[in-house]
Design a protein around this motif. Structure first.
Motif, mmCIF file in Angstrom:
data_model
loop_
_atom_site.group_PDB
_atom_site.id
_atom_site.type_symbol
_atom_site.label_atom_id
_atom_site.label_comp_id
_atom_site.label_asym_id
_atom_site.label_seq_id
_atom_site.Cartn_x
_atom_site.Cartn_y
_atom_site.Cartn_z
ATOM 1 N N PHE A 199 7.341 -9.461 -10.109
ATOM 2 C CA PHE A 199 5.411 -8.660 -9.829
ATOM 3 C C PHE A 199 5.859 -7.243 -10.317
ATOM 4 C CE2 PHE A 199 4.851 -12.300 -6.548
ATOM 5 C CZ PHE A 199 4.051 -12.441 -7.712
ATOM 6 N N GLY A 200 6.783 -6.272 -10.411
ATOM 7 C CA GLY A 200 7.004 -5.235 -10.802
ATOM 8 C C GLY A 200 7.716 -4.320 -9.505
ATOM 9 N N PRO A 201 7.664 -3.688 -10.378
ATOM 10 C CA PRO A 201 8.276 -1.961 -9.270
ATOM 11 C C PRO A 201 7.247 -1.737 -7.914
ATOM 12 C CG PRO A 201 7.463 -1.197 -11.721
ATOM 13 C CD PRO A 201 7.614 -2.535 -11.709
ATOM 14 N N LEU A 202 8.292 -1.837 -6.992
ATOM 15 C CA LEU A 202 7.163 -0.940 -6.057
ATOM 16 C C LEU A 202 6.769 0.582 -5.499
ATOM 17 C CD1 LEU A 202 9.324 -3.310 -2.860
ATOM 18 C CD2 LEU A 202 6.994 -3.354 -4.540
ATOM 19 N N ILE A 203 6.188 1.221 -5.283
ATOM 20 C CA ILE A 203 6.150 2.720 -5.079
ATOM 21 C C ILE A 203 5.157 3.327 -3.742
ATOM 22 C CG2 ILE A 203 3.842 2.651 -5.437
ATOM 23 C CD1 ILE A 203 4.078 5.233 -7.042
ATOM 24 N N ASN A 204 6.167 3.698 -3.143
ATOM 25 C CA ASN A 204 6.129 4.526 -1.702
ATOM 26 C C ASN A 204 4.635 5.482 -1.333
ATOM 27 O OD1 ASN A 204 5.620 5.661 1.065
ATOM 28 N ND2 ASN A 204 8.134 5.498 0.870
ATOM 29 N N SER A 205 3.480 5.306 -1.175
ATOM 30 C CA SER A 205 2.474 5.818 -1.684
ATOM 31 C C SER A 205 2.079 6.794 -0.107
ATOM 32 C CB SER A 205 1.017 5.039 -1.911
ATOM 33 O OG SER A 205 0.855 3.942 -0.999
ATOM 34 N N GLY A 206 3.165 6.380 0.564
ATOM 35 C CA GLY A 206 2.939 7.103 1.839
ATOM 36 C C GLY A 206 2.059 6.256 3.288
ATOM 37 N N ASN A 207 1.495 7.161 3.675
ATOM 38 C CA ASN A 207 0.580 6.262 5.403
ATOM 39 C C ASN A 207 -0.642 5.764 4.804
ATOM 40 O OD1 ASN A 207 1.462 5.080 7.012
ATOM 41 N ND2 ASN A 207 1.810 6.523 8.163
ATOM 42 N N GLY A 208 -0.951 5.399 3.298
ATOM 43 C CA GLY A 208 -2.667 5.023 2.962
ATOM 44 C C GLY A 208 -2.454 4.597 1.944
ATOM 45 N N PHE A 209 -2.953 4.261 0.918
ATOM 46 C CA PHE A 209 -3.227 3.752 -0.429
ATOM 47 C C PHE A 209 -3.854 5.160 -1.222
ATOM 48 C CE2 PHE A 209 -3.892 0.916 2.697
ATOM 49 C CZ PHE A 209 -2.200 -0.402 2.437
ATOM 50 N N ARG A 210 -3.376 4.525 -2.703
ATOM 51 C CA ARG A 210 -3.460 5.016 -3.385
ATOM 52 C C ARG A 210 -5.192 4.703 -4.691
ATOM 53 N NH1 ARG A 210 2.083 7.662 -5.727
ATOM 54 N NH2 ARG A 210 2.839 8.434 -4.083
ATOM 55 N N LYS A 211 -5.726 4.756 -5.113
ATOM 56 C CA LYS A 211 -7.084 3.927 -5.527
ATOM 57 C C LYS A 211 -6.772 3.453 -6.591
ATOM 58 C CE LYS A 211 -11.035 5.389 -2.518
ATOM 59 N NZ LYS A 211 -12.427 5.852 -2.254
ATOM 60 N N ASN A 212 -5.843 4.578 -7.115
ATOM 61 C CA ASN A 212 -5.940 4.011 -9.087
ATOM 62 C C ASN A 212 -4.584 3.944 -9.172
ATOM 63 O OD1 ASN A 212 -8.824 5.476 -9.636
ATOM 64 N ND2 ASN A 212 -7.702 7.549 -9.573
ATOM 65 N N GLU A 213 -3.706 3.257 -8.286
ATOM 66 C CA GLU A 213 -2.320 2.303 -8.709
ATOM 67 C C GLU A 213 -1.798 1.197 -8.261
ATOM 68 O OE1 GLU A 213 1.298 2.765 -9.564
ATOM 69 O OE2 GLU A 213 0.875 4.829 -8.212
ATOM 70 N N GLU A 214 -2.064 1.246 -9.928
ATOM 71 C CA GLU A 214 -1.959 -0.504 -10.162
ATOM 72 C C GLU A 214 -0.241 -1.034 -9.181
ATOM 73 O OE1 GLU A 214 -3.962 -2.538 -12.041
ATOM 74 O OE2 GLU A 214 -5.663 -0.877 -11.948
ATOM 75 N N ARG A 215 0.554 -0.618 -9.884
ATOM 76 C CA ARG A 215 2.257 -0.829 -8.842
ATOM 77 C C ARG A 215 1.826 -1.900 -7.721
ATOM 78 N NH1 ARG A 215 5.355 4.173 -10.507
ATOM 79 N NH2 ARG A 215 3.714 5.375 -10.057
ATOM 80 N N ALA A 216 2.193 -2.454 -6.996
ATOM 81 C CA ALA A 216 2.203 -2.438 -5.330
ATOM 82 C C ALA A 216 2.837 -1.448 -5.058
ATOM 83 C CB ALA A 216 3.813 -3.671 -4.855
ATOM 84 N N GLN A 217 1.799 -1.086 -4.110
ATOM 85 C CA GLN A 217 1.699 -0.185 -2.691
ATOM 86 C C GLN A 217 2.115 -0.437 -1.579
ATOM 87 O OE1 GLN A 217 -1.153 2.851 -3.508
ATOM 88 N NE2 GLN A 217 -1.692 1.176 -4.243
ATOM 89 N N VAL A 218 3.602 0.357 -0.980
ATOM 90 C CA VAL A 218 4.174 0.196 0.347
ATOM 91 C C VAL A 218 3.920 1.727 0.962
ATOM 92 C CG1 VAL A 218 4.894 -1.575 -0.218
ATOM 93 C CG2 VAL A 218 6.317 0.535 -0.310
ATOM 94 N N GLY A 219 4.715 1.105 2.320
ATOM 95 C CA GLY A 219 4.383 2.964 2.485
ATOM 96 C C GLY A 219 4.734 2.265 4.403
ATOM 97 N N GLY A 220 5.126 3.327 5.238
ATOM 98 C CA GLY A 220 5.349 3.096 6.853
ATOM 99 C C GLY A 220 6.735 2.173 6.562
ATOM 100 N N TRP A 221 6.512 1.058 7.238
ATOM 101 C CA TRP A 221 7.002 0.235 7.935
ATOM 102 C C TRP A 221 6.725 -0.959 6.228
ATOM 103 C CZ3 TRP A 221 8.757 -1.768 13.267
ATOM 104 C CH2 TRP A 221 9.921 -0.382 13.313
ATOM 105 N N SER A 222 6.005 -0.518 5.704
ATOM 106 C CA SER A 222 5.059 -2.313 4.793
ATOM 107 C C SER A 222 6.435 -2.701 3.629
ATOM 108 C CB SER A 222 4.374 -2.363 4.406
ATOM 109 O OG SER A 222 3.389 -2.005 5.203
#
Length: 440
Positions: free
Chosen positions: A220-243
């Motif tokens: 599905f494509g690259p992941l990005i660590n968005s920290g401990n929240g979510f980026r509203k304008n981010e199209e990539r899969a967002q992960v953070g913390g343990w997720s």
């Protein structure tokens, strides 16, 4: 993981004569223990009965059909590995894994790190086939894939610097630090002909049950660590913390393979792997504002729900209820309700009483930062004039506050400490442990 909800299905399909009750797939004991079930001679064989094989209408995956209930099963009540009491076979697997084995007729399917799938004979434990959902060769080419794979394996269990973590996430590889639950945390799902996986390397794949042949594979494509929240304008899969290590288990519903990965839900054609629809959590974050009113805090910090969505039938329409409290139509990914009034904060999954259209959310956080109410919430869903409405029936902290997923059967809600409550009223029926039900 139903193809159709339990309201729609008839209980006429047969089940397995062997279920994996003991799993030893930890780092120190990487093997499967298969516990022999007593034979039953029932003519009508629901899930759990001898001879059952999954189908497109009744696939099996995490918790069987998703409910955790096996009405046809007659398991033994004791076993001893050392004395081989009620142990049919033991099979060693190469490495550790966290998913639940799936029994599909005379086959037992299990996983191990980093993205491996194994099929064993349910009768004698012999290995039938081994397949891999490794996507790096197709993504990078064999030479670079081998180099990246070697560096990633060498760094497993180590704390990474930001540049190295960013590189690995761009390939769909989790950072692999000491908290990692692995890529193979989700349980596979099987329709009796094919085995489907959705794993933490942001891939989905389908294998032939008989041969293990790869039928399709999607990155599905690259992941990005968005920290401990979510980026509203981010199209990539967002992960953070343990997720990045915790991906919910997938579903098979009416010919669609549905997986939630990196806060993006994908629905693929189960036969071809072609995407039918996509749903982004970033577009539906109003749930957090409502939930934060209950916990009296502001912001998205710490809001990582990674439980498997509940599935139920509302007036003939299959829907998914996410851990964040959204109601999503399975056919097209439409959000029918943006927030039902409750969510499950951490790894525990919402569970559905499909007969009564009630969904239970264990909103618990162990030692967290005030993101959860530390209560279980019961929410009634109703369809009125084509719209889905919700009503909170009850909520309290007497059940479900252990971090584990619950189950519901016969209108009663159970947690993993054997506490029980009436699903419609919340009245406690058992305090847990050996004392049993109070009655009432």
């Amino acid at each position: 993981m139903p193809g159709r909800s339990r309201k729609q299905r008839k209980h006429g399909n047969a089940v397995f004569d062997c279920i994996t009750l003991g799993i030893r797939m930890r780092r120190l004991l990487p093997f499967i223990t298969c516990v022999l079930l007593a034979a039953v001679g029932a003519t009508a064989e629901p899930l759990g009965a001898p001879g059952f094989t999954p189908s497109s209408d009744q696939p099996v995956g995490w918790r069987g059909d998703g409910s955790g209930c096996y009405p046809g099963a007659t398991p033994v009540t004791s076993w001893n590995l050392q004395q081989k009491q009620n142990i049919r076979w033991v099979a060693e697997v190469p490495y550790w894994g966290s998913s639940t084995p799936v029994v599909a007729g005379d086959a037992v399917i299990t996983t191990c790190e980093p993205y491996e799938l194994f099929c064993y004979d349910a009768d004698d434990g012999s290995l039938r086939w081994h397949a891999s959902a490794d996507h790096l060769d197709g993504l990078l080419g064999p030479q670079k894939a081998a180099e990246v794979r070697a560096r990633w394996v060498a760094n497993l269990g180590k704390k990474h610097d930001k540049d190295l973590e960013k590189e690995f996430l761009s390939y769909g590889l989790h950072s692999g630090d000491k908290r990692a639950q692995g890529h193979t945390f989700p349980t596979p799902v099987c329709d009796g002909e094919r085995v489907y996986v959705a794993w933490g390397n942001n891939t989905a794949a389908c294998f032939d049950l008989e041969s293990g042949e790869t039928l399709w594979k999607v990155f599905f494509g690259p992941l990005i660590n968005s920290g401990n929240g979510f980026r509203k304008n981010e199209e990539r899969a967002q992960v953070g913390g343990w997720s990045e290590r915790w991906v919910p288990s997938p579903h098979l519903i009416d010919g669609l393979f549905i997986s939630l990965q990196g806060s993006i839900m994908h629905a693929l054609d189960a036969k071809t792997g072609r995407e039918r629809w996509r749903w982004y959590l970033k577009d539906h974050l109003e749930c957090y504002a409502e939930h934060d009113k209950a916990v009296q805090r502001k912001g998205q910090q710490g809001h990582w729900g990674v439980g498997t969505s509940a599935v139920l039938d509302l007036n003939g329409v299959p829907v998914l209820v996410t851990t964040w409290g959204h109601v999503i139509r399975a056919a097209d990914g439409a959000t029918l309700t943006p927030y039902v009034g409750a969510m499950s904060h951490t790894g525990a999954s919402p569970v559905a009483d499909d007969e009564r259209d009630i969904v239970f959310f264990p909103d618990y956080q162990d030692g967290g930062s005030g993101c959860a109410t530390d209560e279980t919430w019961a929410v009634k869903l109703t369809v009125e004039d084509g719209a889905v409405t919700s009503k909170v029936l009850w909520h309290h902290d007497k059940i479900g506050t252990t971090g584990g997923s619950m189950l519901t059967a016969g209108g009663i809600l159970f947690d993993n400490q054997l506490r029980a409550a009436d699903g419609q009223t919340g009245k406690m029926l058992a305090d847990g442990g050996p004392q049993g039900f109070k009655g009432g």
